[in-house]
Design a protein around this motif. Sequence first.
Motif, PDB file in Angstrom:
ATOM      1  N   LEU A   1      -0.929  -4.898  -9.543  1.00 51.07           N
ATOM      2  CA  LEU A   1      -0.081  -6.091  -9.574  1.00 51.07           C
ATOM      3  C   LEU A   1       1.207  -5.805 -10.341  1.00 51.07           C
ATOM      4  O   LEU A   1       2.303  -6.135  -9.889  1.00 51.07           O
ATOM      5  CB  LEU A   1      -0.848  -7.249 -10.218  1.00 51.07           C
ATOM      6  N   VAL A   2       1.038  -5.122 -11.496  1.00 53.47           N
ATOM      7  CA  VAL A   2       2.221  -4.799 -12.298  1.00 53.47           C
ATOM      8  C   VAL A   2       3.173  -3.912 -11.498  1.00 53.47           C
ATOM      9  O   VAL A   2       4.386  -4.151 -11.444  1.00 53.47           O
ATOM     10  CB  VAL A   2       1.806  -4.095 -13.616  1.00 53.47           C
ATOM     11  N   VAL A   3       2.605  -2.880 -10.829  1.00 47.70           N
ATOM     12  CA  VAL A   3       3.459  -1.964 -10.056  1.00 47.70           C
ATOM     13  C   VAL A   3       4.157  -2.713  -8.921  1.00 47.70           C
ATOM     14  O   VAL A   3       5.343  -2.522  -8.669  1.00 47.70           O
ATOM     15  CB  VAL A   3       2.625  -0.777  -9.507  1.00 47.70           C
ATOM     16  N   ALA A   4       3.391  -3.606  -8.247  1.00 47.63           N
ATOM     17  CA  ALA A   4       3.987  -4.349  -7.125  1.00 47.63           C
ATOM     18  C   ALA A   4       5.120  -5.248  -7.615  1.00 47.63           C
ATOM     19  O   ALA A   4       6.167  -5.348  -6.981  1.00 47.63           O
ATOM     20  CB  ALA A   4       2.924  -5.182  -6.420  1.00 47.63           C
TER      21      ALA A   4
ATOM     22  N   LEU B   1       1.971   2.106  -2.845  1.00 45.34           N
ATOM     23  CA  LEU B   1       0.819   2.616  -3.598  1.00 45.34           C
ATOM     24  C   LEU B   1       0.234   1.576  -4.540  1.00 45.34           C
ATOM     25  O   LEU B   1      -0.849   1.775  -5.093  1.00 45.34           O
ATOM     26  CB  LEU B   1       1.229   3.871  -4.372  1.00 45.34           C
ATOM     27  N   ALA B   2       0.934   0.464  -4.723  1.00 44.58           N
ATOM     28  CA  ALA B   2       0.391  -0.588  -5.589  1.00 44.58           C
ATOM     29  C   ALA B   2      -0.904  -1.141  -5.008  1.00 44.58           C
ATOM     30  O   ALA B   2      -1.842  -1.445  -5.751  1.00 44.58           O
ATOM     31  CB  ALA B   2       1.407  -1.716  -5.753  1.00 44.58           C
ATOM     32  N   ALA B   3      -0.973  -1.230  -3.663  1.00 44.77           N
ATOM     33  CA  ALA B   3      -2.101  -1.924  -3.031  1.00 44.77           C
ATOM     34  C   ALA B   3      -3.481  -1.397  -3.434  1.00 44.77           C
ATOM     35  O   ALA B   3      -4.345  -2.185  -3.824  1.00 44.77           O
ATOM     36  CB  ALA B   3      -1.935  -1.904  -1.517  1.00 44.77           C
ATOM     37  N   PRO B   4      -3.725  -0.074  -3.392  1.00 51.93           N
ATOM     38  CA  PRO B   4      -5.084   0.402  -3.717  1.00 51.93           C
ATOM     39  C   PRO B   4      -5.477   0.113  -5.163  1.00 51.93           C
ATOM     40  O   PRO B   4      -6.662   0.069  -5.487  1.00 51.93           O
ATOM     41  CB  PRO B   4      -5.006   1.910  -3.489  1.00 51.93           C
ATOM     42  N   PHE B   5      -4.493  -0.088  -6.045  1.00 53.19           N
ATOM     43  CA  PHE B   5      -4.827  -0.287  -7.466  1.00 53.19           C
ATOM     44  C   PHE B   5      -4.773  -1.756  -7.847  1.00 53.19           C
ATOM     45  O   PHE B   5      -4.752  -2.113  -9.007  1.00 53.19           O
ATOM     46  CB  PHE B   5      -3.845   0.502  -8.342  1.00 53.19           C
ATOM     47  N   PHE B   6      -4.702  -2.619  -6.812  1.00 51.13           N
ATOM     48  CA  PHE B   6      -4.358  -4.000  -7.096  1.00 51.13           C
ATOM     49  C   PHE B   6      -5.298  -4.698  -8.055  1.00 51.13           C
ATOM     50  O   PHE B   6      -4.871  -5.383  -8.959  1.00 51.13           O
ATOM     51  CB  PHE B   6      -4.231  -4.806  -5.803  1.00 51.13           C
ATOM     52  N   GLU B   7      -6.602  -4.527  -7.829  1.00 52.74           N
ATOM     53  CA  GLU B   7      -7.482  -5.287  -8.708  1.00 52.74           C
ATOM     54  C   GLU B   7      -8.184  -4.421  -9.736  1.00 52.74           C
ATOM     55  O   GLU B   7      -9.208  -4.779 -10.293  1.00 52.74           O
ATOM     56  CB  GLU B   7      -8.430  -6.150  -7.881  1.00 52.74           C
ATOM     57  N   VAL B   8      -7.593  -3.228  -9.947  1.00 53.10           N
ATOM     58  CA  VAL B   8      -8.096  -2.386 -11.024  1.00 53.10           C
ATOM     59  C   VAL B   8      -7.255  -2.681 -12.255  1.00 53.10           C
ATOM     60  O   VAL B   8      -6.122  -2.212 -12.377  1.00 53.10           O
ATOM     61  CB  VAL B   8      -7.965  -0.882 -10.663  1.00 53.10           C
ATOM     62  N   LEU B   9      -7.794  -3.478 -13.149  1.00 49.85           N
ATOM     63  CA  LEU B   9      -7.114  -3.805 -14.401  1.00 49.85           C
ATOM     64  C   LEU B   9      -5.700  -4.354 -14.187  1.00 49.85           C
ATOM     65  O   LEU B   9      -4.851  -4.264 -15.053  1.00 49.85           O
ATOM     66  CB  LEU B   9      -7.023  -2.556 -15.310  1.00 49.85           C
ATOM     67  N   GLY B  10      -5.440  -4.869 -12.994  1.00 47.07           N
ATOM     68  CA  GLY B  10      -4.117  -5.458 -12.758  1.00 47.07           C
ATOM     69  C   GLY B  10      -2.982  -4.461 -12.663  1.00 47.07           C
ATOM     70  O   GLY B  10      -1.822  -4.846 -12.561  1.00 47.07           O
TER      71      GLY B  10
END
Lengths: 192, 107
Positions: A109-112, A97-106
């Motif tokens: 990236l933090v989750v990944a 689920l990290a992927a869809p939020f990747f470039e939303v405020l980082g």
Amino acid sequence: MSDALTHPLVRAYLASVDREAAVLSDDRRRDLLADLREHIESVLPQGADDAAVQQALDQLGTPREIAAAAIAEEPGVTPLQPQSSARTTLTLGMMVLAAPFFEVLGIGLVVAVLAAVRIWRSTAWTRRDKHLGILCALSPLLVIPAAAALFVLAGGLGPEELFGSFLIAMVIPLAGAIRLGRSAARLRPQAA
Amino acid sequence: MSQLRKGVLEYCVLALLSDRPRYGVELLEALADTPVMATSQGTLYPLLSRLRRSGLADTYLVESASGPSRKYYELTDQGRQALAEFSGHWPGFRDAVDRFLVSGAES
């Protein structure tokens, strides 16, 4: 090669030893399997029936028992420990689920990165699985820009295309999560 | 018991190899004659592998007319030495345990 080694029960047995001994180095695992193959070939006559094959395998011991003996002979190698399915689900869920939020405020990236840390610290995966899992968890870092660049080349990057890039970036983490989920599930006692 | 067996099994294997080289199944048959030393057969192979890697035994392959080629294990000088050392300590060790067990039973 005698036909004992191609018997389905023998193949399943050896594959199971290979899986259970996954924490061992490739060399060590190959040696162990070669010894077991030689043993099976020497105790089973050509064309042995299923009952004879099963009896020979029973005398050899369970794959888990043999793998445990081999792991115990290796200083510094600790056997894999099962972890709860809730823990595995959370780790792998974070990874996908990290992927869809990747470039939303980082956030993505933090989750990944958190997912990668959880994979690294877990006792349920071999080193190889861990490397694979961490690569998959962090793959959106490359895949999202690459997919977005392709959309730009193809004629424009609107909100839909950007969303598409995020979805594409989920594919690799999803594939990795399925594989890691399977290896973690195999460790749990009821799967023995 | 299994820890104790594990501790002494490797010396029993070295002892079995001291008169002549043997292959895996042969060693297992010899151990099976003594039920207290019998283990799941497959667990012997990791032990044999360690004996080879730690230099106590060497291996060589012998083609067999009837089946697969056999991996023979033979003692190295280092293996003989380890066996001799164990054989020297063992009677004292065995007697000491016996003494504790007997005096424990009497008191």
